[in-house]
Design an enzyme around this catalytic site. Structure first.
Site, short mmCIF file in Angstrom:
data_model
loop_
_atom_site.label_atom_id
_atom_site.label_comp_id
_atom_site.label_asym_id
_atom_site.label_seq_id
_atom_site.Cartn_x
_atom_site.Cartn_y
_atom_site.Cartn_z
N HIS A 62 -69.23 -111.99 17.60
CA HIS A 62 -68.55 -112.60 18.74
C HIS A 62 -67.29 -111.78 19.02
O HIS A 62 -66.63 -111.28 18.11
CB HIS A 62 -68.19 -114.06 18.45
CG HIS A 62 -69.34 -115.00 18.68
ND1 HIS A 62 -69.39 -116.26 18.12
CD2 HIS A 62 -70.49 -114.85 19.41
CE1 HIS A 62 -70.52 -116.86 18.51
NE2 HIS A 62 -71.19 -116.02 19.28
N ASP A 64 -64.22 -112.21 19.81
CA ASP A 64 -62.91 -112.48 19.24
C ASP A 64 -62.83 -112.15 17.76
O ASP A 64 -61.86 -112.49 17.08
CB ASP A 64 -62.48 -113.94 19.49
CG ASP A 64 -63.45 -114.96 18.92
OD1 ASP A 64 -64.64 -114.63 18.75
OD2 ASP A 64 -63.02 -116.10 18.64
N HIS A 65 -63.87 -111.44 17.28
CA HIS A 65 -63.86 -110.99 15.89
C HIS A 65 -64.17 -109.50 15.74
O HIS A 65 -63.97 -108.95 14.65
CB HIS A 65 -64.87 -111.80 15.06
CG HIS A 65 -64.46 -113.23 14.89
ND1 HIS A 65 -63.84 -113.71 13.75
CD2 HIS A 65 -64.55 -114.28 15.74
CE1 HIS A 65 -63.58 -115.00 13.90
NE2 HIS A 65 -64.01 -115.37 15.11
N HIS A 140 -73.08 -120.70 11.74
CA HIS A 140 -72.49 -120.62 13.07
C HIS A 140 -73.61 -120.42 14.08
O HIS A 140 -74.80 -120.40 13.74
CB HIS A 140 -71.48 -119.47 13.09
CG HIS A 140 -70.60 -119.45 14.30
ND1 HIS A 140 -70.07 -120.60 14.87
CD2 HIS A 140 -70.13 -118.41 15.05
CE1 HIS A 140 -69.33 -120.27 15.90
NE2 HIS A 140 -69.36 -118.95 16.05
N ASP A 210 -65.91 -118.20 11.37
CA ASP A 210 -66.47 -119.27 12.18
C ASP A 210 -67.67 -119.93 11.51
O ASP A 210 -68.64 -119.27 11.14
CB ASP A 210 -66.91 -118.71 13.53
CG ASP A 210 -65.73 -118.18 14.33
OD1 ASP A 210 -64.66 -117.99 13.75
OD2 ASP A 210 -65.91 -117.94 15.54
#
Length: 301
Positions: A62, A64-65, A140, A210
């Protein structure tokens, strides 16, 4: 162990809220854990030496990682890096990175090695004589791992003054530190515990990116010195946590309590919340030793 939080917020970055990235310094290593957009700016801001980063661990794909990864790799090249760089992440990360480097005609002039992961069982990723790094499978929306950094037990401390007074040969000192009994110059055997001290207990850091509430991970992180666990939502928004497969602060605290860890650090906050103290207050209803991650905050583990 020293943990520096470069970013600890979820979703879209803001000038005052950077998405996930952190640096763990342990036993001479400087490990980068996740690499969101803006990570290299944060590395400069908090004066982290780029050249010391030789291993990067990406939890999942993802943005944001890991959206900061290609930029960081390119900057390493511009800085004239020569040391190899190892990247550990989900299957597909090699394709994602190399395509961008190819289209930009900016292949590295240093060794770039990808270690792609797809197992739903813990895997040993790195080991030397002082520590190990193992995956922590999570739950996740896409394939995701956390990472467990564990120091190996240190050698025993030697009471040198006592060893000398007992006429123990210096040539035995190394073996004594490793647990062997001592032998004096006149052939007498001295039990190891009589001239050594217990070493400091090995430390461990568990990073849980996450994930929905996932009690399965408790067994693997049990007894960790420090646990970082995502807490995207407060309990009042538990329905959103379930829908997006994230955790609440209370759920993170429940994992910490079940695993009997020493300390819990919360992070990955949703941007919908203005005040983060509510996360700490909720978690402390279940687990007492709670800290909040903040951009730039340093934790001595």
């Amino acid at each position: 162990m020293k943990l520096t939080i470069l970013g600890c917020h979820s979703a879209t970055p803001r000038w005052d809220a950077h998405p996930t990235a952190q640096v763990l310094e342990v036993k001479g290593h400087l490990f980068l854990i996740d690499c969101a957009e803006g990570t290299q700016v944060q590395l400069r801001r908090f004066k982290v030496k780029f050249a010391r980063i030789k291993h990067i661990f990406i939890s999942h794909l993802h943005g944001d990682h890991f959206f900061g990864l290609v930029g960081l790799i390119s900057t390493f090249r511009l800085l004239g890096r020569e040391a190899d760089l190892h990247i550990y992440g989900p299957k597909g990360i090699k394709e994602a990175v190399l395509l961008q480097l190819k289209l930009g005609k900016s292949y590295t002039n240093y060794g770039l090695y990808f270690h792609e992961l797809n197992s739903d069982q813990p895997q040993l990723l790195f080991e030397d004589d002082k520590l190990t790094v193992t995956t922590v499978p999570l739950n996740h929306r896409i394939y995701t791992n956390g990472f467990l950094f564990q120091e190996k037990p240190a050698e025993r401390g030697l009471d040198v003054d006592k060893a000398r007074s007992l006429n123990v040969e210096m040539s035995y000192y190394r073996k004594i530190k490793q647990g062997a009994d001592a032998t004096t110059k006149d052939g007498k055997t001295i039990p190891n515990e009589d001239i050594t001290f217990d070493p400091p207990p090995p430390k461990s850091y568990a990073y849980c990116s996450d994930t929905a509430y996932y009690p399965t991970l408790v067994a693997q992180v049990a007894g960790a010195t420090t646990l970082y666990h995502e807490s995207t939502f407060l309990d009042k928004d538990h329905d959103l946590a379930e829908k997006t497969m994230h955790s609440t602060a209370k759920e993170a605290a429940a994992i910490a309590k079940k695993a009997q860890v020493g300390q819990l650090i919360l992070g990955h906050y949703s941007g919908r919340y203005q005040h983060l103290q509510a996360f700490k207050m909720e978690a402390q209803e279940i687990f007492e030793n709670v800290e909040l991650a903040e951009d730039g905050k340093v934790f001595e583990i």
